[in-house]
Design an enzyme around this catalytic site. Structure first.
Site, short mmCIF file in Angstrom:
data_model
loop_
_atom_site.label_atom_id
_atom_site.label_comp_id
_atom_site.label_asym_id
_atom_site.label_seq_id
_atom_site.Cartn_x
_atom_site.Cartn_y
_atom_site.Cartn_z
N CYS A 13 13.73 10.82 7.33
CA CYS A 13 13.61 10.39 8.73
C CYS A 13 14.94 10.53 9.47
CB CYS A 13 13.13 8.95 8.80
SG CYS A 13 14.18 7.81 7.90
N LYS A 29 0.88 -1.18 0.00
CA LYS A 29 0.00 0.00 0.00
C LYS A 29 0.92 1.23 0.00
CE LYS A 29 -1.98 3.02 1.91
NZ LYS A 29 -1.69 4.42 1.52
N GLU A 61 8.88 16.49 15.20
CA GLU A 61 9.43 16.26 13.86
C GLU A 61 8.73 17.19 12.86
OE1 GLU A 61 8.41 12.63 11.71
OE2 GLU A 61 10.54 12.33 11.26
N GLU A 96 9.43 1.52 11.10
CA GLU A 96 10.48 2.54 10.93
C GLU A 96 9.76 3.88 10.96
OE1 GLU A 96 12.80 1.75 7.47
OE2 GLU A 96 13.51 -0.15 8.28
P1 NAD Z 1 2.23 8.45 7.51
O1 NAD Z 1 2.36 7.67 8.75
O2 NAD Z 1 1.24 9.55 7.46
O3 NAD Z 1 1.84 7.48 6.29
C1 NAD Z 1 2.64 6.38 5.95
C2 NAD Z 1 1.77 5.33 5.28
O4 NAD Z 1 0.83 4.85 6.24
C3 NAD Z 1 0.95 5.85 4.11
O5 NAD Z 1 0.94 4.87 3.09
C4 NAD Z 1 -0.44 6.01 4.70
O6 NAD Z 1 -1.47 5.91 3.75
C5 NAD Z 1 -0.47 4.86 5.68
N1 NAD Z 1 -1.45 4.98 6.78
C6 NAD Z 1 -1.91 6.11 7.35
N2 NAD Z 1 -2.81 5.81 8.31
C7 NAD Z 1 -2.89 4.46 8.36
C8 NAD Z 1 -3.64 3.53 9.14
N3 NAD Z 1 -4.49 3.93 10.09
N4 NAD Z 1 -3.47 2.21 8.91
C9 NAD Z 1 -2.62 1.77 7.96
N5 NAD Z 1 -1.91 2.60 7.17
C10 NAD Z 1 -2.03 3.93 7.38
O7 NAD Z 1 3.69 8.96 7.14
P2 NAD Z 1 4.11 9.93 5.96
O8 NAD Z 1 3.66 11.31 6.31
O9 NAD Z 1 3.69 9.32 4.66
O10 NAD Z 1 5.71 9.83 6.02
C11 NAD Z 1 6.52 10.66 6.80
C12 NAD Z 1 6.91 9.95 8.09
O11 NAD Z 1 7.61 8.74 7.80
C13 NAD Z 1 7.85 10.76 8.96
O12 NAD Z 1 7.46 10.68 10.30
C14 NAD Z 1 9.20 10.07 8.76
O13 NAD Z 1 10.13 10.25 9.80
C15 NAD Z 1 8.77 8.65 8.62
N6 NAD Z 1 9.83 7.86 7.97
C16 NAD Z 1 10.58 7.01 8.73
C17 NAD Z 1 11.62 6.28 8.15
C18 NAD Z 1 12.50 5.37 8.96
O14 NAD Z 1 13.21 4.58 8.37
N7 NAD Z 1 12.49 5.45 10.27
C19 NAD Z 1 11.86 6.42 6.78
C20 NAD Z 1 11.06 7.29 6.04
C21 NAD Z 1 10.04 8.01 6.65
#
Ligand code: NAD
Length: 502
Positions: A299, A190, A396, A265
């Site tokens: 991240c 997804k 963040e 992550e």
């Molecule tokens: P997000 O959590 O909003 O979304 C990530 C994914 O989760 C999307 O595909 C979204 O549709 C899905 N999602 C949202 N709500 C959900 C639910 N209730 N159930 C299942 N799936 C759901 O994150 P974002 O804004 O897309 O990405 C940015 C974040 O990702 C930042 O916090 C960043 O630090 C983190 N990140 C972490 C790493 C790491 O390796 N630690 C790497 C990249 C990004």
């Protein structure tokens, strides 16, 4: 190549999305959403519509999970050497389309070509890295005991769900999906709703490389609907998730009823800690690189700058000098370093933090404003005279925004560095080896670099502490997550079995 050349080539690559919406890929077929709904993917450059995309429903997720379940037995039984060959062919397919991937990623995410031109190569490396480990993925140990030989081996878990974020989506998806495929799991992916374009290319490349239908399924859509349904589906054995910490927390709850294994992550508020004995030129280059590359939408970005007070003014000046030279502009302009932020919703969040910083009393040493009228552009930003209890030091922001705080002693630096809910990365700059050993031992972060920017070596563990994640990726750690370890004990003697009754 000029911006004009790149725009012309990008227009060519976008043509494929004009004819019809991006559909789900389920069981090797293009499938529309069960209710026919679509959503639009916007370019953060000018908010133009790049593609319309099938908006996944719980029924679509169900179809994809059943396809992954149906394909599992054959894929798990495919010899490791064959899986290796297919994964290498996927890497070849990615390299062959590297320009297309880079250009589409730039337009969909706002990341600059300067960085995205390397994204496909890193993605291909991810596939090759796990491809070469596929034949040994099931290996275990022999453990001798009294009257028995124990044989351990690993078996793939089954169909797994992979949920990815919008930042560097192509590369990140490969990092999560390649190990699952390498060890024999099947996948339902997804992708993030803000950047769905290259996920379509990825599954297409995989099937063209010979991956059997149903082994990899992609369902687009919203997190609260499609993502949620995936985390709740009974056929799915584990969820590999990359995204925000609060989403991780939601997923943990959603996945609880079906007792899924989760790997997270998550977010970070990573410190770069600079002592007065450091090589300041290199430290300044690294601090600037680690917050202003990839739009700061990263991240592992070093968003908190902790500087020893004896060199604070000098070091801040060095950072400002460098950051002033950073070009903000169109992501396809070869001169651009910072492109537009991913989406107006995210831009609004970052702009709100600019106001919060001012309200909290921090000094705006650089930036802190929207750039231009159109598109989601903000410039490199530095807040000084901050304290660690400010929201700009704790939360963040996920943009090109750096918060600087001074410290006097090593103890104070360590306390500041650890005083956050996150624990993903840390970057330490000092010439004192003893201090580096002492400091890194007590720094609460999953990955620490000493006298370096974030240079990745793929066999090393990747992941965070505290609210930054659960589990590690990379090397064998990924296989541990996607596989079950099994022990089989063979009796080696006619040992006495306790007789009960009679
Ligand atoms: P997000 O959590 O909003 O979304 C990530 C994914 O989760 C999307 O595909 C979204 O549709 C899905 N999602 C949202 N709500 C959900 C639910 N209730 N159930 C299942 N799936 C759901 O994150 P974002 O804004 O897309 O990405 C940015 C974040 O990702 C930042 O916090 C960043 O630090 C983190 N990140 C972490 C790493 C790491 O390796 N630690 C790497 C990249 C990004």
């Amino acid at each position: 190549m000029t911006l004009e050349d790149n725009l012309a080539r990008a227009a060519g690559y976008l043509q494929q999305f004009k004819a019809q919406p991006i559909l789900h890929r389920i069981g090797g077929k293009d499938v529309a959403a069960s209710d026919g709904l679509t959503f639009e993917s916007l370019s953060p450059v000018d908010l133009s519509v790049l593609a319309s995309v099938a908006q996944g429903t719980a029924a679509d997720i169900d179809a994809a999970c059943l396809a992954a379940k149906g394909a599992f037995a054959d894929w798990a039984a495919t010899p490791g050497a064959e899986r290796r060959a297919i994964l290498h062919a996927i890497a070849d397919g990615i390299v062959a389309r590297k320009e297309e991937i880079a250009f589409l990623e730039c337009l969909d995410t706002g990341q600059s070509l300067r960085f995205m031109s390397k994204a496909a190569l890193r993605a291909a490396d991810n596939f090759r890295f796990f491809a070469d480990r596929a034949p040994g993925a099931r290996d275990g140990q022999s453990l001798y005991g009294n009257n028995q030989i124990n044989m351990t081996n690993r078996v793939p878990l089954g169909p797994v769900g992979v949920i990815t974020p919008w930042n560097t989506p192509f590369m990140l998806s490969t990092w999560k999906i390649a190990p699952a495929l390498a060890c024999g799991c099947t996948v339902v992916h997804k992708p993030a709703e803000f950047s769905p374009l290259t996920a379509r290319l990825l599954v297409e490349i995989a099937e063209e490389a010979g991956l059997p239908a149903g082994v990899w399924n992609t369902v687009n859509g919203m997190g609260e609907v499609a993502g949620k349904a995936l985390t709740e589906h009974p056929a799915i054995r584990a969820i590999g998730f990359v995204g925000e910490s609060r989403t991780g927390s939601m997923i943990m709850k959603q996945a609880a009823d079906t007792l899924k294994r989760v790997h997270f992550e998550l977010g970070g508020k990573n410190p770069v800690i600079v002592f007065q004995d450091a090589d300041l030129e290199r430290a300044a280059d690294a601090a600037v690189f680690m917050i202003y590359s990839l739009n700061g939408e990263r991240c592992t970005s070093s968003s908190r700058l902790l500087v020893q007070n004896s060199i604070y003014d000098k070091f801040i000046e060095m950072v400002v000098e460098r950051a002033k030279g950073i070009q903000v502009g169109h992501p396809l302009d070869p001169k651009t370093t910072i492109g537009p932020l991913i989406h107006p919703v995210h831009e609004k969040k970052v702009l709100e933090y600019f106001q919060i910083a001012r309200d909290e009393g921090a000094t705006v040493a650089l930036g802190g404003e929207k750039v231009g009228e159109a598109g989601c552009y903000v410039g490199p930003t530095l807040f000084t005279n901050a304290t660690n209890d400010m929201r700009i030091a704790q939360e963040e922001i996920f943009g090109p925004v750096l918060t600087a705080i001074g410290f006097d002693t090593e103890e104070e630096a360590l306390a500041l560095a650890n005083d956050t809910q996150y624990g993903l990365t840390g970057y330490l700059w000092t010439a004192n080896v003893t201090r580096a050993l002492r400091f890194t031992d007590r720094l609460d972060a999953g990955m620490i670099w000493v006298n370096s920017e974030n240079l990745r070596h793929l066999p090393t563990p990747f992941g965070g502490n505290k609210a930054s994640g659960i589990g590690r990726d990379g090397g064998d750690w990924s296989f541990d997550f996607y596989m079950e370890t099994k022990n089989i004990a063979f009796a080696t003697s006619q040992h006495r079995i306790p007789k009960l009754g009679g």
